[in-house]
Motif scaffolding. Structure first.
Motif, mmCIF file in Angstrom:
data_model
loop_
_atom_site.group_PDB
_atom_site.id
_atom_site.type_symbol
_atom_site.label_atom_id
_atom_site.label_comp_id
_atom_site.label_asym_id
_atom_site.label_seq_id
_atom_site.Cartn_x
_atom_site.Cartn_y
_atom_site.Cartn_z
ATOM 1 N N ALA A 160 1.071 17.455 -4.957
ATOM 2 C CA ALA A 160 0.251 17.334 -3.749
ATOM 3 C C ALA A 160 0.756 18.233 -2.621
ATOM 4 O O ALA A 160 -0.027 18.668 -1.777
ATOM 5 C CB ALA A 160 0.218 15.887 -3.289
ATOM 6 N N PRO B 197 12.208 22.453 -0.836
ATOM 7 C CA PRO B 197 12.158 21.824 0.490
ATOM 8 C C PRO B 197 10.826 21.132 0.780
ATOM 9 O O PRO B 197 10.727 20.373 1.737
ATOM 10 C CB PRO B 197 12.375 23.007 1.444
ATOM 11 N N LEU C 155 -6.353 11.765 -5.576
ATOM 12 C CA LEU C 155 -4.962 11.706 -6.021
ATOM 13 C C LEU C 155 -4.430 10.303 -5.801
ATOM 14 O O LEU C 155 -4.708 9.691 -4.765
ATOM 15 C CB LEU C 155 -4.098 12.693 -5.231
ATOM 16 N N ALA D 94 -1.613 8.483 -4.621
ATOM 17 C CA ALA D 94 -0.439 8.840 -3.824
ATOM 18 C C ALA D 94 0.662 7.812 -4.016
ATOM 19 O O ALA D 94 0.401 6.645 -4.322
ATOM 20 C CB ALA D 94 -0.829 8.910 -2.359
ATOM 21 N N ARG E 136 0.823 -1.216 0.000
ATOM 22 C CA ARG E 136 0.000 0.000 0.000
ATOM 23 C C ARG E 136 0.862 1.272 0.000
ATOM 24 O O ARG E 136 0.555 2.227 0.715
ATOM 25 C CB ARG E 136 -0.964 0.004 1.191
ATOM 26 N N ILE F 72 3.952 6.762 -1.688
ATOM 27 C CA ILE F 72 4.682 7.010 -0.445
ATOM 28 C C ILE F 72 6.036 6.308 -0.560
ATOM 29 O O ILE F 72 6.127 5.085 -0.487
ATOM 30 C CB ILE F 72 3.888 6.494 0.772
ATOM 31 N N HIS G 25 -1.279 20.807 0.110
ATOM 32 C CA HIS G 25 -1.078 21.013 1.552
ATOM 33 C C HIS G 25 -1.105 22.488 1.864
ATOM 34 O O HIS G 25 -1.792 22.956 2.741
ATOM 35 C CB HIS G 25 0.326 20.538 1.979
ATOM 36 N N HIS G 26 -0.273 23.184 1.100
ATOM 37 C CA HIS G 26 -0.045 24.595 1.396
ATOM 38 C C HIS G 26 -1.330 25.398 1.234
ATOM 39 O O HIS G 26 -1.740 26.114 2.145
ATOM 40 C CB HIS G 26 1.060 25.123 0.488
ATOM 41 N N HIS H 99 8.775 6.083 1.267
ATOM 42 C CA HIS H 99 9.405 5.321 2.335
ATOM 43 C C HIS H 99 8.689 4.011 2.611
ATOM 44 O O HIS H 99 9.167 3.203 3.386
ATOM 45 C CB HIS H 99 9.521 6.174 3.591
ATOM 46 N N ASN I 197 -6.234 8.371 -2.756
ATOM 47 C CA ASN I 197 -6.681 9.019 -1.524
ATOM 48 C C ASN I 197 -8.018 9.717 -1.748
ATOM 49 O O ASN I 197 -8.564 9.721 -2.855
ATOM 50 C CB ASN I 197 -5.587 9.910 -0.947
ATOM 51 N N GLU I 198 -8.552 10.305 -0.693
ATOM 52 C CA GLU I 198 -9.916 10.825 -0.789
ATOM 53 C C GLU I 198 -10.019 12.084 -1.641
ATOM 54 O O GLU I 198 -11.122 12.484 -1.999
ATOM 55 C CB GLU I 198 -10.484 11.056 0.614
ATOM 56 N N TYR J 176 -1.783 4.370 -3.424
ATOM 57 C CA TYR J 176 -3.214 4.186 -3.179
ATOM 58 C C TYR J 176 -3.950 5.430 -3.632
ATOM 59 O O TYR J 176 -3.340 6.480 -3.833
ATOM 60 C CB TYR J 176 -3.479 3.933 -1.681
ATOM 61 N N SER K 193 10.337 15.622 -0.740
ATOM 62 C CA SER K 193 11.481 14.864 -0.238
ATOM 63 C C SER K 193 12.286 14.315 -1.407
ATOM 64 O O SER K 193 11.789 14.185 -2.520
ATOM 65 C CB SER K 193 10.993 13.722 0.652
ATOM 66 N N LEU K 194 13.533 13.969 -1.115
ATOM 67 C CA LEU K 194 14.390 13.377 -2.141
ATOM 68 C C LEU K 194 14.212 11.871 -2.111
ATOM 69 O O LEU K 194 14.153 11.275 -1.038
ATOM 70 C CB LEU K 194 15.848 13.732 -1.871
#
Lengths: 175, 228
Positions: free
Chosen positions: B151, B134, B92, B94, B83, B96, B155-156, B98, B88-89, B86, B137-138
């Protein structure tokens, strides 16, 4: 037979010593990483109780930005200029920074990993959280904190989000 | 819940590639060596599909920008064993990083080849390390990455809107590609908002979607008078 037994014992001793060395190294390493020291033995209690400061007076961007930020020298200078206001030896250090016009090199204690988006504005202004939820009761702190009050772990984030019925969508925090 | 979608007006698109460049800069997408790129390992979140038509001297060049289509019925998310990807609501798809284990099932499942794999740790050009975005993430070697519809910008703007206690405006959330298109050929917005430009354009007679018969419901629309 005895020679083999001796070799065996030597092997056991050497490997135990090796494991102990590695363990000590890891402990020392994690200890030194987890406990950043500060250039000044800052006393939160005195500043909050005696001087009557609020969190946002020094951490000026905690309400309106991603990072709460450390106070700049400008903020310290509002009270600490030329004459000391207390008998503390630590204050003399501040005055020295002020006289030299050098920013105080504060060390960050709460570090969020690179792949996590954490915004103070979202928690303080939008979520209306008290600072103490994550940072503890700073009114009682007479020395700089060296360990986060609430460890920066995903478990802690998710626990709080669940309790307050906030989204736990990965993309809400991970980037 | 919003349903973010993108519209490309191919009649306006000049194929300049500004969207690709903007995307690379915005999302810290690594630049790979030319040899690696030749081997098909170039990293693009916003890709450009090229086609030629006719013979010299009457050659027509078709260029079609291609981000992740953020399907409403995404095939990639169904095969991910961890997962890491996936829907998202916000609609989008997403990714992830990591959580990704680098199995590349999602890449195989994606009919649009929108996902790319980090075969090596990125080697940044000199000076590039000082101008990362910034907010993104890398990525490291061994993870799959793809267009996120920026995305982090959502947030912003969401945060700003909530501080002001108001709803998001149409056009407030703009990915880097749409913002930088010099021909204004990229539109972005919420399909659920019936007043949004994207909603109106998505019902245009010129509209088409790539491989519509697959039933994956991509949320990227192409407008073109000519037939592809």
């Amino acid at each position: 037979m005895a020679r083999i037994a001796r070799a065996g014992i030597r092997f056991v001793i050497l490997s135990v010593a090796g494991i102990v060395l590695v363990a000590v190294f890891i402990v020392v390493k994690s200890y030194s990483r987890a406990r950043p020291s500060q250039p000044i033995e800052y006393n939160h209690k005195v500043h909050i109780e005696n001087a009557g400061l609020n969190c946002l007076d020094c951490h000026v961007h905690a309400g309106d930005n991603v990072a709460a930020t450390f106070p700049s020298l400008e903020v310290c200078r509002n009270c600490h200029n030329a004459e000391p206001v207390s008998k503390s030896a630590e204050e003399l250090k501040v005055l020295k920074y002020v006289a030299e016009q050098k920013e105080i090199p504060w060390n960050q204690v709460y570090q969020v990993p690179d792949h996590v988006y954490f915004s103070h504005r979202r928690h303080v202004t939008v979520g209306k959280l008290e600072c103490s939820v994550c940072h503890g009761d700073m009114k009682q702190q007479t020395a700089p904190v060296s360990v986060p009050y609430l460890a920066v772990t995903m478990d802690n984030c998710i626990k709080c989000h669940r309790e307050r019925k906030i989204t736990n969508d990965c993309l809400a925090c991970h980037r | 819940m919003p349903k973010w979608a993108m519209v490309f007006d191919l009649d306006k698109c000049t194929g300049c590639g500004a969207c690709m460049a903007a995307c690379k800069m915005e999302n810290n997408v690594a630049i790979v060596d030319p040899e690696e790129a030749q081997a098909g390992r170039a990293l693009f979140w916003m890709d450009m599909i090229n086609a030629h038509e006719g013979e010299y001297p009457t050659v027509a060049i078709k260029r079609m920008p291609k981000p992740c289509f953020h399907c409403d019925n995404p095939p990639c998310t169904k095969v991910c064993p961890v997962r890491a990807t996936y829907l998202n609501e916000d609609g989008l798809v997403a990714q992830i990083y990591h959580r990704c284990i680098g199995c590349r099932y999602c890449m195989a499942a994606c009919p649009f080849t929108a996902k790319v794999f980090n075969w090596w740790d990125p080697r940044w050009l000199e000076g590039a390390t000082t101008c990362f975005n910034p907010d993104v993430s890398l990525r490291m070697a061994g993870v799959v990455e793809k267009c996120s519809f920026c995305a982090h910008r959502l947030h912003h703007v969401n945060e700003v809107a909530r501080v002001d206690d108001r709803a998001l405006q149409d056009g407030e959330f703009m990915p880097a590609c749409a913002e930088n298109c010099p021909a204004d050929a990229i539109y972005f917005g919420d399909l659920e908002n019936k007043d949004s430009q994207v909603y109106k354009l998505s019902r245009s007679y010129r509209v088409s979607r790539v491989m519509e018969d697959l039933g994956v419901e991509p949320k990227v629309y192409y407008l073109a008078r000519r037939t592809a």
